[in-house]
Design an enzyme around this catalytic site. Structure first.
Site, PDB file in Angstrom:
ATOM      1  N   ARG A   1     -14.157  82.585  18.952  1.00 20.11           N
ATOM      2  CA  ARG A   1     -12.797  82.184  19.269  1.00 20.11           C
ATOM      3  C   ARG A   1     -11.846  83.256  18.741  1.00 20.11           C
ATOM      4  NH1 ARG A   1      -8.837  78.505  16.082  1.00 20.11           N
ATOM      5  NH2 ARG A   1      -7.114  78.618  17.541  1.00 20.11           N
TER       6      ARG A   1
ATOM      7  N   GLU B   1     -11.612  75.381  13.976  1.00 21.52           N
ATOM      8  CA  GLU B   1     -11.467  76.059  12.680  1.00 21.52           C
ATOM      9  C   GLU B   1     -11.885  75.118  11.569  1.00 21.52           C
ATOM     10  OE1 GLU B   1      -7.655  77.753  11.501  1.00 21.52           O
ATOM     11  OE2 GLU B   1      -7.371  78.558  13.507  1.00 21.52           O
TER      12      GLU B   1
ATOM     13  N   ASP C   1       0.313  95.616  10.125  1.00 18.85           N
ATOM     14  CA  ASP C   1       0.370  96.878  10.878  1.00 18.85           C
ATOM     15  C   ASP C   1      -1.028  97.416  11.177  1.00 18.85           C
ATOM     16  OD1 ASP C   1       3.018  96.482  10.377  1.00 18.85           O
ATOM     17  OD2 ASP C   1       3.365  98.372   9.309  1.00 18.85           O
TER      18      ASP C   1
ATOM     19  N   HIS D   1       8.404  93.117   8.323  1.00 18.37           N
ATOM     20  CA  HIS D   1       9.161  94.316   7.956  1.00 18.37           C
ATOM     21  C   HIS D   1      10.568  94.009   7.482  1.00 18.37           C
ATOM     22  CE1 HIS D   1       6.219  97.372   9.170  1.00 18.37           C
ATOM     23  NE2 HIS D   1       5.793  96.422   9.995  1.00 18.37           N
TER      24      HIS D   1
ATOM     25  N   ASN E   1      -2.491  77.360  19.323  1.00 18.47           N
ATOM     26  CA  ASN E   1      -3.087  77.075  18.031  1.00 18.47           C
ATOM     27  C   ASN E   1      -2.076  76.373  17.129  1.00 18.47           C
ATOM     28  OD1 ASN E   1      -5.190  77.506  15.858  1.00 18.47           O
ATOM     29  ND2 ASN E   1      -3.385  78.430  14.906  1.00 18.47           N
ATOM     30  N   GLU E   2      -2.392  75.159  16.731  1.00 19.99           N
ATOM     31  CA  GLU E   2      -1.650  74.448  15.695  1.00 19.99           C
ATOM     32  C   GLU E   2      -0.133  74.446  15.864  1.00 19.99           C
ATOM     33  OE1 GLU E   2      -2.738  75.770  11.801  1.00 19.99           O
ATOM     34  OE2 GLU E   2      -4.775  75.061  11.992  1.00 19.99           O
TER      35      GLU E   2
ATOM     36  N   ASN F   1      -8.661  71.731  14.272  1.00 20.22           N
ATOM     37  CA  ASN F   1      -8.791  72.537  13.055  1.00 20.22           C
ATOM     38  C   ASN F   1      -8.694  71.583  11.879  1.00 20.22           C
ATOM     39  OD1 ASN F   1      -8.691  74.743  14.723  1.00 20.22           O
ATOM     40  ND2 ASN F   1      -6.769  75.571  13.920  1.00 20.22           N
TER      41      ASN F   1
ATOM     42  N   TYR G   1      -9.301  71.240   7.497  1.00 20.91           N
ATOM     43  CA  TYR G   1      -9.613  71.895   6.223  1.00 20.91           C
ATOM     44  C   TYR G   1      -9.800  70.922   5.060  1.00 20.91           C
ATOM     45  CZ  TYR G   1      -8.737  76.422   8.384  1.00 20.91           C
ATOM     46  OH  TYR G   1      -8.827  77.528   9.183  1.00 20.91           O
TER      47      TYR G   1
ATOM     48  N   GLN H   1      -3.747  88.506  12.882  1.00 24.75           N
ATOM     49  CA  GLN H   1      -4.436  88.523  11.591  1.00 24.75           C
ATOM     50  C   GLN H   1      -5.495  89.612  11.471  1.00 24.75           C
ATOM     51  OE1 GLN H   1      -4.914  83.983  11.813  1.00 24.75           O
ATOM     52  NE2 GLN H   1      -4.754  84.316   9.619  1.00 24.75           N
TER      53      GLN H   1
ATOM     54  N   HIS I   1      -1.528  82.245  19.403  1.00 22.54           N
ATOM     55  CA  HIS I   1      -1.802  81.971  17.994  1.00 22.54           C
ATOM     56  C   HIS I   1      -0.659  82.588  17.166  1.00 22.54           C
ATOM     57  CE1 HIS I   1      -5.232  80.939  15.050  1.00 22.54           C
ATOM     58  NE2 HIS I   1      -4.200  81.232  14.291  1.00 22.54           N
TER      59      HIS I   1
HETATM   60  C1  PNW Z   1      -4.761  77.770  10.114  1.00 21.50           C
HETATM   61  N1  PNW Z   1      -2.598  73.215   6.163  1.00 21.50           N
HETATM   62  O1  PNW Z   1      -3.523  77.464   9.546  1.00 21.50           O
HETATM   63  C2  PNW Z   1      -4.510  78.892  11.099  1.00 21.50           C
HETATM   64  O2  PNW Z   1      -4.826  78.543  12.427  1.00 21.50           O
HETATM   65  C3  PNW Z   1      -5.147  80.180  10.739  1.00 21.50           C
HETATM   66  O3  PNW Z   1      -4.480  81.223  11.402  1.00 21.50           O
HETATM   67  C4  PNW Z   1      -5.145  80.346   9.239  1.00 21.50           C
HETATM   68  O4  PNW Z   1      -5.537  81.618   8.830  1.00 21.50           O
HETATM   69  C5  PNW Z   1      -6.074  79.283   8.691  1.00 21.50           C
HETATM   70  O5  PNW Z   1      -5.688  77.990   9.112  1.00 21.50           O
HETATM   71  C6  PNW Z   1      -6.178  79.277   7.184  1.00 21.50           C
HETATM   72  O6  PNW Z   1      -4.951  78.961   6.592  1.00 21.50           O
HETATM   73  C7  PNW Z   1      -3.341  76.394   8.705  1.00 21.50           C
HETATM   74  O7  PNW Z   1      -1.729  73.326   5.282  1.00 21.50           O
HETATM   75  C8  PNW Z   1      -2.259  76.442   7.856  1.00 21.50           C
HETATM   76  O8  PNW Z   1      -3.277  72.193   6.266  1.00 21.50           O
HETATM   77  C9  PNW Z   1      -2.004  75.381   7.018  1.00 21.50           C
HETATM   78  C10 PNW Z   1      -2.839  74.276   7.034  1.00 21.50           C
HETATM   79  C11 PNW Z   1      -3.915  74.226   7.872  1.00 21.50           C
HETATM   80  C12 PNW Z   1      -4.164  75.295   8.711  1.00 21.50           C
END
Ligand code: PNW
Length: 502
Positions: free
Chosen positions: A109, A405, A84, A70, A199-200, A340, A342, A50, A155
């Site tokens: 991290r 996260e 890129d 690509h 990661n995830e 993580n 959100y 990223q 990741h």
């Molecule tokens: C994470 N959801 O992905 C990733 O670890 C990161 O790389 C990403 O940039 C960040 O969250 C923001 O999206 C997720 O749908 C993707 O709940 C989807 C979800 C949660 C985290």
């Protein structure tokens, strides 16, 4: 007469429930002025693909993401964007470290690109010294700045030859991952004390881009469960290796980052909704946390998936089983839990229309129109961070947890003024504090996603999660702190929210 007493009793009960509920809500909504435990590890997070760019520099091998960006005339990612160049952090890492230093971050991290270190993913084909040197410079820069490196091994970017070999569906990847882990422990373990294997996996196991393959998914799902099985084995092998050969001298810790949204029961007074929430947690988080801390998948997952598989006429369950030897290897391989988080949503028992994991868990999600939403449509529900941390703490015996996260995504906007993100961080971090102070959770650190605006996977650069702004139209890709970076700096230096002086 008896009827009258019944009515009075019912009224008292109702008043009690409503009043009780109101008190609970007030407790939840009231801002908590207090500080975090001493030594709390404040920081921010990023990942290699990223931010790094330099996709073909210094001997790096190609990965699934280079391919995905690509292929298909670039149509797999928004606006034909790709990684890129990204934030060019491969060259500008010192600028990133300066941002961390200016924010007063105690940790950073970031992830290593497997293909920079072992270009084909297979150690027999050779190691790339230039790739190893690069991360040595990054780690040295961090240590010099007083920032603890918190390193993710994987990741989502997978060396292409391993992708072509079936990626995480092919069990031979377990040994390739362990070989890779050995190289990074050996090269960086003198300075890196916090390791995250993956990661995830919950996000990448069912994703077509992971396998560079369109139409990857089948329903009812089989492949994501096989991927998960190999991820759990890979984590455990790497953990055992670290534990026996490196930990005694390097004295670091190793965990995994699992994403988990909060499944709020739609009706808290309906037992089937509360059960649906619990089931959701076992399927979404326990799927990984249970085998790694107890040696087996959650019993509820085993029961439901075995039953469904039999009903589908299969000879074996879609959820694989660990034999005795593997059970012993995987059991107890987390020094800490990474989380993580959100957002939240409502859950209730399924009406049979949901697919994939919630379909298998017999639940469905609903979104409350009364909630606030981020610009990219994710609910802003700070209460969920407290609830998810507290659920994990109670279920797994109050283990050390690092929030790896948490953050707010917005569409491109040019201002450095991001009041919504400022509110998001303030309220989520406050709920995390409540989980520690009121519920007894052992949260030890927090990483905001993300240090800088970066490539948001298939959304390209159209979505910004950074607390530092990156001007992608300027070839120098300058970084500038947003209001949210200034807010975090204050929270970091105050170690939370001390009571304001009168
Ligand atoms: C994470 N959801 O992905 C990733 O670890 C990161 O790389 C990403 O940039 C960040 O969250 C923001 O999206 C997720 O749908 C993707 O709940 C989807 C979800 C949660 C985290």
């Amino acid at each position: 007469m008896a009827y009258k007493w019944l009515v009075i009793l019912a009224t008292i009960l109702l008043l009690h429930v409503t009043y009780g509920a109101r008190i609970d809500n007030q407790q939840e909504d009231e801002f908590l002025y207090d500080t975090f435990p001493e030594g709390f590890m404040w920081g921010t997070a990023t990942s290699a693909y990223q931010i790094e760019g330099a996709w073909r520099e210094d001997g790096k091998g190609m990965t699934n993401w280079d391919f995905w960006a690509h292929e298909n005339n670039g149509a797999n990612m928004a606006n034909g964007h790709n990684g890129d160049v990204a934030c060019d952090s491969y060259h500008k890492y010192m600028e990133d470290i300066d941002l961390l230093k200016n924010m007063g971050a105690k940790s950073y991290r970031f992830s290593l690109s497997w293909a920079r270190i072992i270009p084909t993913g297979r150690i027999a084909d050779g190691i790339n010294q230039a790739g190893i040197d690069h991360y040595n410079r990054v780690i040295d820069g961090l240590v010099e700045a007083g920032v603890q490196p918190f390193v993710t091994l994987y990741h989502w970017d997978l060396p292409m030859p391993l992708v072509q070999n079936g990626a995480w569906l092919n069990e031979t990847i377990v040994d390739h991952f362990t070989d890779y882990a050995r190289v990074v422990f050996r090269e960086y373990g003198d300075r890196v004390k916090f390791w995250l294997s993956f990661n995830e996996p919950h996000v990448f196991c069912p994703s077509e881009w992971q396998y560079a393959q369109h139409d990857f998914f089948q329903d009812p799902p089989v492949k994501p469960y096989i991927c998960a099985h190999n991820i759990i084995k890979s984590h455990a092998k790497a953990y055992r290796l670290y534990d026996s050969e490196f930990k005694p001298s390097q004295e670091g810790k190793m965990g995994i980052t699992l994403n988990c949204d909060w499944p709020e029961p739609k009706d808290l007074n309906n037992a089937t909704h509360v059960e649906a929430s619990d089931r959701s947690m076992h399927f979404h988080y326990g799927w990984w946390a249970n085998p790694l801390s107890r040696g087996e998948y959650p019993p509820i997952m085993r029961e439901i998936l075995d039953e469904k598989s039999a009903a589908e006429g299969r000879n074996t369950s879609r959820l694989p089983t660990f034999d005795a030897e593997w059970t012993e290897i995987i059991n107890g391989t987390l020094d800490f839990f990474g989380l993580n988080h959100y957002f939240s949503y409502y859950v209730l028992p399924s009406n049979g229309t949901s697919t994939w994991l919630d379909g298998d868990a017999n639940i469905q999600q609903e979104y409350d129109p009364a909630w606030n939403y981020t610009a990219v449509g994710w609910p802003v529900t700070p209460f969920g961070l407290r609830k998810v941390i507290t659920w994990i703490s109670k279920e797994y015996g109050f283990p050390p947890i690092y929030v790896t996260e948490n953050g707010y995504g917005s569409y491109e906007r040019d201002g450095l003024d991001d009041p919504e993100r400022v509110d998001y961080y303030t309220n989520y971090i406050n709920q995390m504090l409540k989980s520690i102070k009121m519920d007894g959770s052992d949260v030890k650190g927090y990483a905001a996603w993300s240090l800088i605006d970066n490539l948001e996977w298939v959304s390209g650069y159209t979505v910004r999660f950074g607390v530092n702004y990156v001007n992608f139209t300027d070839p120098n890709l300058p970084r500038t702190p947003k209001q949210s970076a200034i807010l975090l700096k204050k929270i970091f230096s105050d170690n939370g929210f001390p009571q304001p002086s009168p």
